[in-house]
Enzyme design. Sequence first.
Site, short mmCIF file in Angstrom:
data_model
loop_
_atom_site.label_atom_id
_atom_site.label_comp_id
_atom_site.label_asym_id
_atom_site.label_seq_id
_atom_site.Cartn_x
_atom_site.Cartn_y
_atom_site.Cartn_z
N ARG A 153 19.76 21.20 13.62
CA ARG A 153 20.30 20.67 14.90
C ARG A 153 19.56 19.42 15.36
NH1 ARG A 153 23.77 24.46 16.99
NH2 ARG A 153 23.19 26.63 16.81
N ASP A 179 24.35 23.00 13.38
CA ASP A 179 23.38 23.71 12.55
C ASP A 179 23.99 24.34 11.31
OD1 ASP A 179 24.84 25.78 13.94
OD2 ASP A 179 23.28 27.16 13.26
N LYS A 196 38.26 18.63 12.64
CA LYS A 196 38.61 18.91 11.24
C LYS A 196 40.11 18.94 11.04
CE LYS A 196 34.54 21.46 9.81
NZ LYS A 196 34.06 22.68 9.12
N GLY A 242 25.90 23.65 19.99
CA GLY A 242 26.13 22.49 19.12
C GLY A 242 26.31 21.16 19.80
N GLU A 252 32.75 19.13 23.29
CA GLU A 252 32.58 19.93 22.07
C GLU A 252 31.92 19.09 20.99
OE1 GLU A 252 32.60 22.68 20.69
OE2 GLU A 252 34.18 24.02 21.35
N PHE A 278 31.94 21.10 5.52
CA PHE A 278 30.93 21.65 6.43
C PHE A 278 29.88 20.58 6.73
CE2 PHE A 278 27.05 23.90 7.57
CZ PHE A 278 27.55 24.67 8.62
N VAL A 279 29.64 20.35 8.01
CA VAL A 279 28.68 19.32 8.41
C VAL A 279 27.55 19.90 9.26
CG1 VAL A 279 30.33 17.39 8.30
CG2 VAL A 279 30.13 18.71 10.42
N ASP A 335 37.28 22.94 14.82
CA ASP A 335 37.62 23.34 13.44
C ASP A 335 38.97 24.07 13.47
OD1 ASP A 335 37.67 24.27 10.86
OD2 ASP A 335 35.84 25.45 10.98
P1 5GP Z 1 36.57 26.63 15.92
O1 5GP Z 1 36.72 27.69 16.96
O2 5GP Z 1 37.26 25.33 16.29
O3 5GP Z 1 36.97 27.11 14.55
O4 5GP Z 1 35.03 26.34 15.75
C1 5GP Z 1 34.32 25.63 16.67
C2 5GP Z 1 32.83 25.88 16.53
O5 5GP Z 1 32.48 26.28 15.19
C3 5GP Z 1 32.09 24.59 16.76
O6 5GP Z 1 31.78 24.42 18.13
C4 5GP Z 1 30.86 24.76 15.88
O7 5GP Z 1 29.85 25.43 16.59
C5 5GP Z 1 31.33 25.62 14.74
N1 5GP Z 1 31.68 24.80 13.54
C6 5GP Z 1 32.92 24.53 13.08
N2 5GP Z 1 32.86 23.74 11.99
C7 5GP Z 1 31.55 23.51 11.76
C8 5GP Z 1 30.82 22.74 10.77
O8 5GP Z 1 31.36 22.07 9.87
N3 5GP Z 1 29.47 22.73 10.89
C9 5GP Z 1 28.80 23.44 11.86
N4 5GP Z 1 27.48 23.36 11.84
N5 5GP Z 1 29.45 24.17 12.81
C10 5GP Z 1 30.80 24.19 12.74
#
Ligand code: 5GP
Length: 182
Positions: free
Chosen positions: A166, A160, A132, A45, A100, A153-154, A104
């Site tokens: 992407r 992606d 987030k 990402g 990063e 969600f973005v 999230d």
């Molecule tokens: P975390 O471990 O912080 O929950 O998630 C991190 C990873 O989840 C990010 O690097 C990304 O790849 C994916 N992710 C989290 N939120 C989103 C979102 O809103 N859109 C997309 N496309 N990927 C997300």
Amino acid sequence: MKLKDLEFKKFIPSDRIEKKVASLAHQINADYEDRTPIFLPVLNGSFMFASDLLKEITIPCRVSFVKISSYAGGTTSTGQLKTLIGHDESLFGLDIIIIEDIVDSGLTLEKLVEDLKNRGAKSVEAVSLLRKQVAREKNIQVKYVGFELEDEFVLGYGLDYDGLGRNLKDIYKQSSPGNSGN
Ligand code: 5GP
């Protein structure tokens, strides 16, 4: 714009992203003026963000890509962590800056920071284009943040939806509920 079963609308246009990326790089250049950090972009990402950010970095630095993921596909986090792939260089005594795309739940970042500290890094900080609400509530430490989001969600600019989107230069957010859990 429709991708598979979901509708998305433009959220952060590329000119705003460009300005933000330049300002993040500016802060990093100032903070690391006397050091030679190693940037670790987290694939997939962050590839576009990392590329634009690194072009604005003017201090001497190294770059090495890593891969770790907590998403199994779709739009909700599974919370399942895969392990760090592809890092066998020594990180002992280095100043690391993780790049990063989005933080999230913060699980990916927490795991990575722990792993890097265990490998003897001198310092570990993170720059994330997006963060987030959940991560803010959990007080996940991210030194440099581009844009703060709610729980939405973005996609686009490296991010992606099920492998798609992407390549888009703007960031979009989901505008209609789908059947994928959000
Ligand atoms: P975390 O471990 O912080 O929950 O998630 C991190 C990873 O989840 C990010 O690097 C990304 O790849 C994916 N992710 C989290 N939120 C989103 C979102 O809103 N859109 C997309 N496309 N990927 C997300």
